[in-house]
Structure formats: C-alpha cells, structure tokens
Design an enzyme around this catalytic site. Sequence first.
Site, PDB file in Angstrom:
ATOM      1  N   HIS A  82       0.829  -1.203   0.000  1.00 59.74           N
ATOM      2  CA  HIS A  82       0.000   0.000   0.000  1.00 59.74           C
ATOM      3  C   HIS A  82       0.869   1.261   0.000  1.00 59.74           C
ATOM      4  CE1 HIS A  82      -2.417   3.070   2.342  1.00 59.74           C
ATOM      5  NE2 HIS A  82      -3.192   2.842   1.307  1.00 59.74           N
ATOM      6  N   GLU A  85       2.064   1.795  -3.459  1.00 61.45           N
ATOM      7  CA  GLU A  85       0.994   2.316  -4.318  1.00 61.45           C
ATOM      8  C   GLU A  85       0.927   3.845  -4.253  1.00 61.45           C
ATOM      9  OE1 GLU A  85      -3.334   3.559  -3.710  1.00 61.45           O
ATOM     10  OE2 GLU A  85      -3.081   1.499  -2.989  1.00 61.45           O
ATOM     11  N   HIS A  86       1.074   4.389  -3.038  1.00 63.69           N
ATOM     12  CA  HIS A  86       1.070   5.848  -2.877  1.00 63.69           C
ATOM     13  C   HIS A  86       2.269   6.488  -3.585  1.00 63.69           C
ATOM     14  CE1 HIS A  86      -1.904   6.997   0.417  1.00 63.69           C
ATOM     15  NE2 HIS A  86      -2.114   5.704   0.246  1.00 63.69           N
ATOM     16  N   GLU A 162      -4.283   8.239   7.087  1.00 63.79           N
ATOM     17  CA  GLU A 162      -5.282   7.325   6.518  1.00 63.79           C
ATOM     18  C   GLU A 162      -5.620   6.210   7.509  1.00 63.79           C
ATOM     19  OE1 GLU A 162      -5.763   4.408   2.573  1.00 63.79           O
ATOM     20  OE2 GLU A 162      -4.049   5.758   2.761  1.00 63.79           O
TER      21      GLU A 162
END
Length: 456
Positions: A82, A85-86, A162
């Site tokens: 993840h 991905e950012h 997040e």
Amino acid sequence: MAPSGAVRHATGAQPGRAGGSTRAVTRTLSDDPLGGTVRRTVLPSGLRVLTEAIPAMRSVSFGIWVSVGSRDETGPQAGAAHFLEHLLFKGTHKRTALEISSEIEAVGGETNAFTTKEYTCYYARVLDEDLPLAIDVMCDAVADSLLEPADVETERGVILEEIAMHDDEPGDEVHDLFARAVYGDHPLGRLISGTEETVTPMTRRQIQGFYRRHYTPAQIVIAAAGNLDHATVVKLVRQVLAGTPLDTDPAVPAPHRPDTPAVRVKPATTMVEPKETEQAHIILGCPGIDRIDERRFALGVLNNVLGGGMSSRLFQEIRERRGLAYSVYSYASQYADSGLFAVYAGCAPGKVDEVLKLTRAELARVAADGLTEAEVARGKGMSKGSFVLGLEDTGSRMSRLAKGELLYGDLMPVDELLARVDAVTVDDVNTLAAELLARPMSLAVVGPFGERDFTS
C-alpha cells in the site's frame, strides 16, 4: 485452460533464454456478442496485455495490475504494498508528481489506484483519442518511479493519517476485526494499510526492495477496454517500457497464485473492540470457499437470497419487519486458497442481542431446511443481472479482463458464465448451505461494550 470456443491467432514463437519467447505472442480470446473483440498478447518479458475493443464507446479505461498485495508481505513489511501504491504517483525520471496528475486531468481524464490482499491496480480513464497519453503516463509511473526520500516521508505522514481515519470508521474497522478473528496472524488477517507500528519505521530501502522484487514483467497484466486497437496498444506499451526496469530478458508469465494447502484458520472466536459509538457494528461469519471452487456460483445464489438485497431474508426479517437495523447484508470474500462468508449489521447497541439472535436463527434455518425453488430462481436472476449490468462501462470491462488473467489464468466468456449460473440447482445451493452455514461462527463487534458475552 482457454475459454471454450476461443479463437487463437498466434504469432510465431521462439523459446527465450528464461523459457519465454523472443517474440510477442497474440491470441484472439473471444468475439463476445455482449461486448467487443478480446485479444491477449504476451510480450517477450512475460508481461501480458489484454484489450477489449468496443467501437461504440468514446472512452477507454487502461489499467496496470500487479500480482502482489498485502498477503505477500512479511510481518515487519506490513503495509509495504500500500505504501508503494502511494509512492508510484510521486515522480519518475520523466515527470514530477504534478505532471503525472496534470497531464491526465488536462484532457478530462482521471487516475487512481488501489491495493488489495492479493493484487494492486493503477488505472486511468480517458477519451479514446487520449489513450496514448494515458499509456505513457501510467506505464512511466509504474515502471520508473524514483521513490525519493522526501516523498517517502511525505507519504508516510499521509498513510498514518489514513490509518487514523480508518480507525475512526467503525463500520470499516469491524471488517478488519473479523478477518483477524478468522485468520489471526496470517497475512490475510492483517490490515492492508499496515499499522502505525509497521509503517513508521519502514525505510525507503525496504520499499525499494519490495518494488523491484515484485514489480517484474511476469507479475504484471495490462488491460484496456473501450474504443481502441489492440496492436496499437501493444506497440505503445512496448515503446514506453523500452529502457525501463520492466524491459527485461525473455521470461514466461507468472502463473496465477498456485494451489496451496488451505489456509489454517482460528477456531471460532469472538472479538470485541470497545469504542464509544452511537451505533454497534457486528459481523457474524465463518471460513468460506476459495475463488476457484466450483461451488462459487451456488454461493453467489445463496448469498443473494440470504442477504444480497432488499428482498433477501435477512433484510426483510431484521430491517423491514422489525426495524432493528438500517444496514444488514451478507457477503462472500474469496482468495486463492481461502474465503469468508459473513453477515454484517449496524444497529443501536441495545439491539445487538436481538439482531444476533435473529441472524443465527436464519442461518440455522437455511442450513437445515434450505431455500425454495422460487428463491433459488430469484438468486440466479440477481447474479446474472448484476454481472451483465456491471459490464456497462469500460472500467468494469477492463477489470474483468485483468482479473480473469491475473486471478484465474483464464477469461470465461460472458455467455459461459451466465450458463454456469443457470446450471445451479436447488440441490447445489442447499447442499452448500447445509455444509457452510453449519460451520462454527466467529463474531466481531465494534461498539460501546466492555465485558460482554455475545456467545449465546
């Protein structure tokens, strides 16, 4: 196994140094009456390109799918997929982060990405005339990201926010709690985002290693759907990737996740996360079936009838007749070697016991008595209708191509899939219900509860 009735048009293939081909190999997979022509090309590097040409559309959805997700991380790496991905949108040797976003937005397009437990996807949707731009920008971002140290620190802060935001959403948190109740410390039981404890110390070197180890051509599927020409898409992809880390020696595509022994799950348990919320969130469920299990079509029908819509048994009993919950539904999650079946409900804390009692009773009733012919017919209609209606846009068609290749190693034609649903019998559904719904159930609860016994 290729789809039944598939038409193949293969170019000449020569063995490569790593068992691959030194030339691209192209096949026509289908000419679907409900869509367009589907073609698949395997590049010498092992990277696959699938397209569906739909001339009536004026848009194209373009996606890059990588066969890596949170279940591929070790414990200390939790959240790496993840995190990466950012970072891939933060800049390359050719573009800054602003240029990556502004070039697509300048033509009215949109880009996004998401990480799951078994794959990661980066995608763009643009006008058909702007597909070359989308291919250039997206392939550049995925293949040649710089992962600058300053960007790592910036996105670390974003991800921590997040995670904190997720913790403030009990309706989301309860799903993670349920996964942990079933899978425990197995990677399928972990948060896709990782935790503050794993994300905070993660270094650029660790992320860089994860990037280059998993983002290889053999692990990547590129899919596009809309008004396009397959040969042109392949040509543009090859041009953009030339000279990047994804321009490698010949190799064969990685197989979809191999069959492995079933994931070991925890004995049925109850997990409660005390939180001062206005509403209680509960999930009651059990281990399900994996995604290649032939019973998956029967499971879809069973899920529809139990809790898949406003006419479902659970919705009618708990919300419509008794007004105990605003949201109540059942769902199935399926992975390469495991799965979940569960019921979610959000209700006032004082109504939890009654909602659980009614849910357990309904599951036991279906396990013992099964569904009626009329219910099974309705459930099959829901499955077929939702699938076909879901193919009304280029994004869903692009996703279908990629998931078929990446998760199943095959693209089932629409007509065949509908036929498989039609072939489900009442006995198929009731046999599965008797076995599945009689399994010991785990329970996850998020709400204003301290020491409470929810087992009765």
